[in-house]
Design a protein around this motif. Structure first.
Motif, short mmCIF file in Angstrom:
data_model
loop_
_atom_site.label_atom_id
_atom_site.label_comp_id
_atom_site.label_asym_id
_atom_site.label_seq_id
_atom_site.Cartn_x
_atom_site.Cartn_y
_atom_site.Cartn_z
N CYS A 52 46.91 69.44 85.00
CA CYS A 52 48.37 69.35 84.91
C CYS A 52 48.98 69.39 86.30
N ARG A 54 52.16 70.05 86.77
CA ARG A 54 53.39 70.85 86.75
C ARG A 54 53.11 72.33 86.96
N CYS A 56 54.92 74.95 85.23
CA CYS A 56 55.74 75.70 84.25
C CYS A 56 55.38 77.19 84.36
N TYR A 58 55.43 79.54 82.41
CA TYR A 58 54.92 80.23 81.22
C TYR A 58 53.48 79.85 80.87
N CYS A 59 52.94 78.81 81.49
CA CYS A 59 51.75 78.17 80.92
C CYS A 59 50.48 78.36 81.75
N LEU A 61 48.01 76.47 81.99
CA LEU A 61 47.45 75.23 82.55
C LEU A 61 48.17 74.80 83.82
N ARG A 62 49.17 75.56 84.26
CA ARG A 62 49.97 75.15 85.43
C ARG A 62 49.07 74.84 86.62
N GLY A 97 47.74 68.39 79.43
CA GLY A 97 48.67 68.73 80.49
C GLY A 97 49.32 67.44 80.98
N GLU A 98 50.29 67.57 81.86
CA GLU A 98 50.91 66.35 82.41
C GLU A 98 49.94 65.82 83.46
N ARG A 171 64.11 66.54 79.43
CA ARG A 171 63.28 66.30 78.24
C ARG A 171 64.12 65.81 77.06
#
Ligand code: SAM
Ligand code: SF4
Length: 389
Positions: A52, A54, A56, A58-59, A61-62, A97-98, A171
Motif C-alpha cells: 500500500c 498510503r 492511513c 488506522y491501518c 497495511l500502511r 492495499g492501494e 472518496r
C-alpha cells in the motif's frame, strides 16, 4: 417509510436503554426482511496484495509499516475465483492495499478471464485509483466497487487519511464517478475511530442515505499498536467519543438499514473479531444480510493484517464456508443464490413468501420486546440483547 431525522439518528446512537434498543434492532430486522428478504449472500473475499502506498493512521497495511508484503499472481487469483464458485458463493470481492503494482491492464485481463470462466459478480476494493483505471475495469466486467469514505467530517478525514503526495483525496466524489460508470457502489465507516463524535457518526449515516449506497460496510475500529491511532495516548473526542464497541456497531448497522432499506449490509469480519462467539449473528439480527468469508490462500491471509486478532485467519475457505452456513441456518435464514446485487438480487433473494418457521422465529422476540421496559446502563444493553436472542 419516512426517513429518520438527524436528531433521531443522533438520539439512537446515544440511546442506552436495553428495551428501546431492542425495538430499534427489531425494526431494523423487519426492514431487512421486508426489503431484501431472509437470504444471506456470501461474498468470497480474496486479498490480492498487502502493498500500500498510503499512510492511513488506522491501518496495519500502511506504507510506513515494516511487514512482509505479497502480491498474488494471476493463476492464484483465478484459482480463488474457481474456489468461490465451488463453495457456492455468487460474488468474488477482490481487495488490496492501494497498490499501483497492480497494473490496470493486467487486472483488466484477470477480470475478463474470471468473467469468461465463471458466473460470478466481481466487486473491487482497491482504494483510490485513477478514473481511467476504474473505467477500464468496469468495461472489463467488474460489477461493484467498495470504497469506505471512513468519515464524513472533513477535518477528521484529513487527520486520519494523509494525502498521497499532491493528489486530491475525495472518496465521496470518486463514489459518485463510479456510479456514473455503472458500478454498484459500496462505502462505509469504522465505528469508534479516535476523534469520531456521535454527531459525526450520525452525519455519516445520513450520507449513506444521500449517496443511495448499494452496499454499506460498518465495523468497529480495532486499534493496531503499530499505527498512529493505535498509540496508547491517542487523542479522543472525550465525552463525545463514539466507543468502538459491538453495541455501537449494531446500532449503526440497524440505523443504516432503516435509512438505506434496500442496501446490502455485511456483518463484517471486524465485528466477528470483537465478538468471536456470535458477533456475526448479532449483525444479521440487526439489519445485515451479507457475510464475506475470506478466500485468500495461506500464507497470504495471515499477512493481510489490517488489525490484530482478525477473525477466521487460521481457518481455510472450506472451514469458513461450513461455519458460516451453520450460523445462517441456526438463525432460520438461508444462503442467497446468484450474484445477490442490489438491482438483480432483490428478486432472487426475496420472493415475498415467508415460511411459517420464519414467522414463528420472530414472534416471541417481538412479544418480549413489547414487555421490556428498563433503564439499565449501556453495558447491560448488549447482554440483554444477547439474552433475547
Ligand atoms: N485499501 C483499500 C481501501 O482503503 O479502501 C481496501 C482495503 S482497506 C484495508 C479496507 C478497510 O479496512 C478500510 O476501508 C477501513 O475502513 C478498514 N480498516 C482499516 N484499518 C482498520 C482498523 N484498524 N480497524 C478496523 N477496520 C480497519
Ligand atoms: Fe492502504 Fe486501505 Fe490500509 Fe489505507 S486502509 S493504509 S489505503 S490498505
Amino acid at each position: 417509510m419516512q426517513r429518520l431525522t438527524h436528531e433521531e439518528i443522533l438520539g439512537w446512537l446515544q440511546e442506552t436503554r436495553p428495551a428501546q434498543l431492542d425495538q430499534l434492532f427489531a425494526q431494523a430486522d423487519q426492514a431487512r426482511h421486508d426489503n431484501v428478504g431472509d437470504a444471506v449472500h456470501l461474498r468470497g473475499l480474496v486479498e490480492i496484495s498487502n502493498y500500500c502506498v498510503r499512510q492511513c493512521h488506522y491501518c496495519g497495511l500502511r506504507a510506513a509499516r515494516t511487514t512482509p508484503r505479497y502480491r498474488m499472481n494471476r493463476e492464484e487469483i483465478v484459482a480463488s475465483a474457481h474456489k468461490c464458485v465451488e463453495l457456492g458463493f455468487g460474488t468474488l470481492v477482490i481487495q488490496a492495499g492501494e497498490d499501483f503494482g497492480i497494473e490496470a491492464e493486467w487486472l483488466a485481463g484477470v477480470i475478463r478471464q474470471i468473467k469468461a470462466e465463471t458466473p460470478l459478480a466481481i466487486t473491487l476494493s482497491l482504494g483510490e485509483r485513477l478514473l481511467d483505471e476504474l473505467r477500464l475495469w468496469r468495461e472489463a466486467g467488474a460489477d461493484r466497487y467498495l470504497l469506505r469514505f471512513e468519515t464524513s467530517d472533513p477535518e477528521l478525514y484529513t487527520a486520519i487519511h494523509p494525502l498521497r503526495g499532491a493528489t486530491v483525496s475525495d472518496r465521496v466524489e470518486l463514489l459518485r464517478e463510479m456510479r456514473k460508470m455503472g458500478y454498484e457502489i459500496g462505502s462505509g465507516v469504522m465505528a469508534g475511530i479516535p476523534g469520531q463524535t456521535y454527531e459525526i457518526l450520525a452525519r455519516d449515516i445520513e450520507l449513506f442515505a444521500d449517496l443511495d449506497l448499494d452496499m454499506v460496510g460498518i465495523g468497529p475500529f480495532i486499534a493496531h499498536p503499530e499505527t498512529p491511532l493505535g498509540a496508547p495516548d491517542v487523542a479522543t473526542a472525550g465525552e463525545e467519543q463514539v466507543p468502538s464497541s459491538e453495541l455501537m456497531v449494531l446500532k449503526a448497522v440497524a440505523l443504516t438499514r432503516l435509512v438505506c432499506p434496500e442496501a446490502n449490509l455485511p456483518a463484517t469480519t471486524a465485528l466477528a473479531t470483537i465478538n468471536t462467539v456470535d458477533g456475526r449473528e448479532h449483525g444479521l439480527e440487526s439489519g445485515a444480510n451479507v457475510f464475506m468469508p475470506i478466500l485468500t490462500p495461506s500464507p497470504y491471509r495471515q499477512m493481510y493484517q489490517i488489525y490484530p486478532g482478525k477473525a477466521c485467519v487460521d481457518e481455510d475457505a472450506t472451514q469458513c464456508n461450513h461455519c458460516l452456513r451453520g450460523r445462517i441456518q441456526r438463525l432460520n435464514r438461508y444462503v442467497g443464490e446468484g450474484q445477490g446485487g442490489r438491482k438483480s438480487g432483490r428478486g432472487e433473494a426475496y420472493n415475498g413468501k415467508e415460511t411459517a418457521a420464519h414467522a414463528n422465529a420472530r414472534q416471541p422476540l417481538q412479544g418480549e420486546l413489547a414487555q421490556e421496559e428498563s433503564s439499565q446502563p449501556a453495558e447491560d444493553a448488549l447482554s440483554l440483547f444477547v439474552v433475547l436472542r
